[in-house]
Write a protein that holds these residues in place. Structure first.
Motif, PDB file in Angstrom:
ATOM      1  N   SER A  23      43.481  29.116  37.450  1.00 15.74           N
ATOM      2  CA  SER A  23      44.871  29.550  37.354  1.00 15.74           C
ATOM      3  C   SER A  23      45.298  29.721  35.895  1.00 15.74           C
ATOM      4  O   SER A  23      45.992  30.687  35.544  1.00 15.74           O
ATOM      5  N   ALA A  50      43.663  32.851  34.603  1.00 17.33           N
ATOM      6  CA  ALA A  50      44.296  34.033  35.169  1.00 17.33           C
ATOM      7  C   ALA A  50      45.648  34.310  34.521  1.00 17.33           C
ATOM      8  O   ALA A  50      46.015  35.463  34.300  1.00 17.33           O
ATOM      9  N   ASP A  51      46.380  33.254  34.185  1.00 19.87           N
ATOM     10  CA  ASP A  51      47.669  33.443  33.522  1.00 19.87           C
ATOM     11  C   ASP A  51      47.472  34.061  32.145  1.00 19.87           C
ATOM     12  O   ASP A  51      48.223  34.949  31.738  1.00 19.87           O
ATOM     13  N   ARG A  52      46.449  33.590  31.411  1.00 22.85           N
ATOM     14  CA  ARG A  52      46.164  34.163  30.083  1.00 22.85           C
ATOM     15  C   ARG A  52      45.780  35.633  30.198  1.00 22.85           C
ATOM     16  O   ARG A  52      46.258  36.481  29.431  1.00 22.85           O
ATOM     17  N   ARG A  80      46.428  37.785  32.686  1.00 19.56           N
ATOM     18  CA  ARG A  80      47.491  38.685  33.159  1.00 19.56           C
ATOM     19  C   ARG A  80      48.478  38.970  32.025  1.00 19.56           C
ATOM     20  O   ARG A  80      49.074  40.053  31.972  1.00 19.56           O
ATOM     21  N   ARG A  81      48.641  38.035  31.078  1.00 15.18           N
ATOM     22  CA  ARG A  81      49.466  38.318  29.905  1.00 15.18           C
ATOM     23  C   ARG A  81      48.812  39.399  29.047  1.00 15.18           C
ATOM     24  O   ARG A  81      49.490  40.300  28.526  1.00 15.18           O
ATOM     25  N   PRO A 116      54.398  37.509  35.973  1.00 14.49           N
ATOM     26  CA  PRO A 116      53.823  36.243  36.462  1.00 14.49           C
ATOM     27  C   PRO A 116      53.447  36.262  37.936  1.00 14.49           C
ATOM     28  O   PRO A 116      52.482  35.601  38.333  1.00 14.49           O
ATOM     29  N   THR A 173      49.709  36.753  39.043  1.00 12.18           N
ATOM     30  CA  THR A 173      48.646  35.862  38.566  1.00 12.18           C
ATOM     31  C   THR A 173      47.564  35.657  39.614  1.00 12.18           C
ATOM     32  O   THR A 173      46.370  35.665  39.305  1.00 12.18           O
TER      33      THR A 173
END
Length: 275
Positions: free
Chosen positions: A224, A227-229, A231-232, A238, A241
């Motif tokens: 997670s 994935a957050d990094r 998607r940025r 958000p 993600t």
């Protein structure tokens, strides 16, 4: 690009670097790069040095006991802190103050004197005294005007300049995701060989050594977080993600040991030259 520019390695480099700028229409709330981490190390056992680093070896060869290291685009000191046991002074240059503060704090813990200059290279080069060794790791792919940048590195080095970059652009591995989520085909270059050609066109004659990165760069606590990094990086909101996490699995990322795509076993290149 006209024929003259295509034949000029410096012009080709500039065009390739500028092609990586994210399309303006994709900028959205919650997207874009996250700040670089400001890790403070409290002992040499915490200093992150990739096993078999040719860059570290070439810097140590030229650094006299108690000598000065200039770290350009230093971040929190990834290139210079491994030299703390030999250096008498580390000078860090970076535009982000929170990273410079982390470098100063690490220097206090490691017992090495650290001075910092906030700003972009080569804009602030005149504020920096010459050093025995100049190091510059993982910066060149963000430098479009490579000639003046390299000239300023050389001008501040008494003994050696050591530059480290991946063989390919560090975000190249995300190209399939740009096409998946945005329908965009991203650039294939530049590469370390393009950097070498551009540097030679600028009057620098580096030697190059290629080696395999077996260190821990690019690790994340869970899928997670990775994935957050990512998607940025893709300028996605958000709420997407989870979709990015699915795409990373399809790219071959192991959820049990998530690594940023393209970092595990990648080829790094050490370019080094004497002034």
């Amino acid at each position: 690009m006209d024929a003259t520019a295509l034949s000029d390695p410096l012009a080709r480099w500039r065009a390739a670097v500028e092609a990586w700028r994210p399309p303006g229409h994709l900028r959205s709330p919650g997207g874009g790069p996250v700040p670089r981490p400001a890790t403070v190390v409290r002992g040499m056992d915490e200093v992150d040095l990739p096993p078999g680093s040719r860059s570290h070896e070439r810097a140590v060869q030229a650094l006299p006991e108690g000598g000065t290291v200039l770290d350009v685009g230093c971040g929190a000191g990834g290139a210079s802190l491994p030299l703390a046991g030999r250096a008498g002074l580390i000078v860090g240059v970076d535009p982000e103050e929170h990273l410079l503060e982390a470098l100063r704090a690490s220097g206090r813990h490691l017992g090495v004197r650290v001075e910092t200059v906030r700003g972009r290279w080569p804009d602030v080069a005149a504020e920096v005294a010459p050093a025995d060794v100049v190091v510059c790791h993982h910066v060149l792919y963000g430098v479009a005007d490579l000639g003046p940048f390299a000239a300023a590195l050389t001008a501040r080095a008494r003994r050696r300049v050591v530059v480290e970059i991946p063989a390919r652009h560090p975000l190249h591995a995300l190209n399939p995701l740009w096409e998946r989520f945005h329908g965009l085909v991203r650039p294939d270059g530049p590469t370390a060989d393009d950097a070498l050609a551009a540097l030679r066109a600028a009057g620098v004659d580096p030697r190059i050594e290629r080696w395999t990165d077996r260190g821990g760069w690019g690790r994340y606590p869970d899928l997670s977080a990775l994935a957050d990094r990512v998607r940025r990086r893709l300028f996605l909101p958000p709420e997407r993600t989870a979709q990015v996490a699915d795409a990373l699995r399809e790219l071959g990322v192991d959820p049990a040991r998530p690594r940023f795509p393209g970092t595990e076993g990648r080829t790094l290149c050490t370019l080094w030259w004497e002034p």
